[in-house]
Write an enzyme that holds these catalytic residues in place. Structure first.
Site, mmCIF file in Angstrom:
data_model
loop_
_atom_site.group_PDB
_atom_site.id
_atom_site.type_symbol
_atom_site.label_atom_id
_atom_site.label_comp_id
_atom_site.label_asym_id
_atom_site.label_seq_id
_atom_site.Cartn_x
_atom_site.Cartn_y
_atom_site.Cartn_z
ATOM 1 N N GLY A 128 23.351 -11.279 15.050
ATOM 2 C CA GLY A 128 23.058 -11.112 16.469
ATOM 3 C C GLY A 128 24.281 -10.575 17.200
ATOM 4 O O GLY A 128 25.234 -10.079 16.595
ATOM 5 N N ILE B 251 26.683 -12.145 18.712
ATOM 6 C CA ILE B 251 27.905 -12.844 18.324
ATOM 7 C C ILE B 251 28.383 -12.368 16.956
ATOM 8 O O ILE B 251 29.567 -12.073 16.759
ATOM 9 C CB ILE B 251 27.680 -14.368 18.321
ATOM 10 N N CYS C 124 30.466 -21.812 23.958
ATOM 11 C CA CYS C 124 31.279 -20.913 24.784
ATOM 12 C C CYS C 124 31.701 -21.620 26.068
ATOM 13 O O CYS C 124 32.846 -21.481 26.533
ATOM 14 C CB CYS C 124 30.522 -19.630 25.076
#
Length: 286
Positions: free
Chosen positions: A15, A17, A127
């Site tokens: 994906g 990331i 995050c």
């Protein structure tokens, strides 16, 4: 370890990331990206192949079969991660978890003294945790927080399917990490995905309630924490700070600095920067 002395690494997940992580690893002087693994052929793996990365659709099975990895990054989802660790634990590789499972040793590079010493299962919280905890830990060193509130706002365009599916785990894991790093008895974490156009930068607003806040030391500690994070995530900025005797309100923004990410994808930028920083430390290799 590669023939040139670099540590061999693999990425699970294709994906946003995983793609950005692979791009960073390909530019590392101490890490060799030997494999990127997805579970199906799709846009992500095709993009990685176009970038020149070695790819496979075999997922965790392909990573285990390839073997010989010093570090594996899990950029998939919280539900899959426990199985990934179970499969990788016997191989001797270090697993750096970028999913919000809450498993393994919690690590936030921006917090001094919390780097892993030989830990092979490393948890990067989230995050929001990476952005908030350095600031909150700094505050907790000069007062005893009774309540902490964290509100994370990310651009909808920067949140993939796994992020959306894992929002409950994200909130639970981030809350547990904030309690662990600050000692606060009561923590509230909220997440907003903003569809606004233009896409907003990643923002984290924090409120700390305590009885013994000293304004000058609080400002000094927060500024030092921000400098520590900017050493590996240059787009990290304190955008507002209000310190009162019983309350601290602080907000930070993270913009992606360079690479393939759009500027609004600061949420991806900060956790991937932390992941690569940890992998480049010899202490986390086998």
């Amino acid at each position: 370890m590669a023939a040139d002395g670099r540590r061999r690494v693999a990425v699970l997940g294709a994906g946003l990331i995983g793609i950005d992580l692979a791009d960073r690893l390909a530019r590392s002087a101490t890490l060799e990206l030997a494999l990127t693994a997805g579970r199906r052929d799709g846009f992500g793996l095709r993009r990685l192949a176009e970038m020149g990365c070695p790819t496979t659709t075999g997922g965790i099975d392909a990573v285990v079969d390839a073997g010989g990895f010093d570090v594996v990054f899990d950029a998939t989802n919280a539900d899959s991660h426990p199985g990934h660790w179970k499969a990788l634990e016997p191989t001797g590789a270090t697993l750096i978890d970028l999913t919000p499972t809450g498993l393994g040793t919690m690590v936030v590079p921006g917090v001094g003294g919390h780097r892993p010493a030989g830990q092979r299962h490393v948890n990067l919280v989230s995050c929001g945790g990476q952005a908030a905890i350095p600031v909150l830990h700094a505050v907790a060193r000069i007062c005893a927080p009774a309540y902490i509130e964290v509100v994370c706002t990310a651009a909808s365009a920067a949140a993939g399917r796994a992020t959306r599916v894992n929002l409950d785990q994200y909130i639970a894991t981030t809350s547990a990490a904030v309690r662990s790093f600050t000692g606060a008895p009561e923590v509230k974490v909220m997440v907003n995905l903003s569809p606004a156009r233009p896409a907003p930068p990643f923002r984290v607003a924090m409120t700390v309630l305590a009885d013994d806040i000293r304004p000058a030391p609080a400002r000094t500690r927060i500024a030092a924490a921000a400098r520590a994070v900017r050493a590996y995530a240059p787009g990290f900025t304190v955008t507002s700070l209000d310190v009162e005797p019983h309350r601290i309100s602080v907000a930070v923004e993270v913009t992606a600095a360079g690479g393939r990410l759009p500027r609004h994808a600061g949420s991806v930028d900060i956790i991937n920067a932390a992941a690569v920083l940890l992998a480049e430390q010899p202490a986390v290799s086998r």
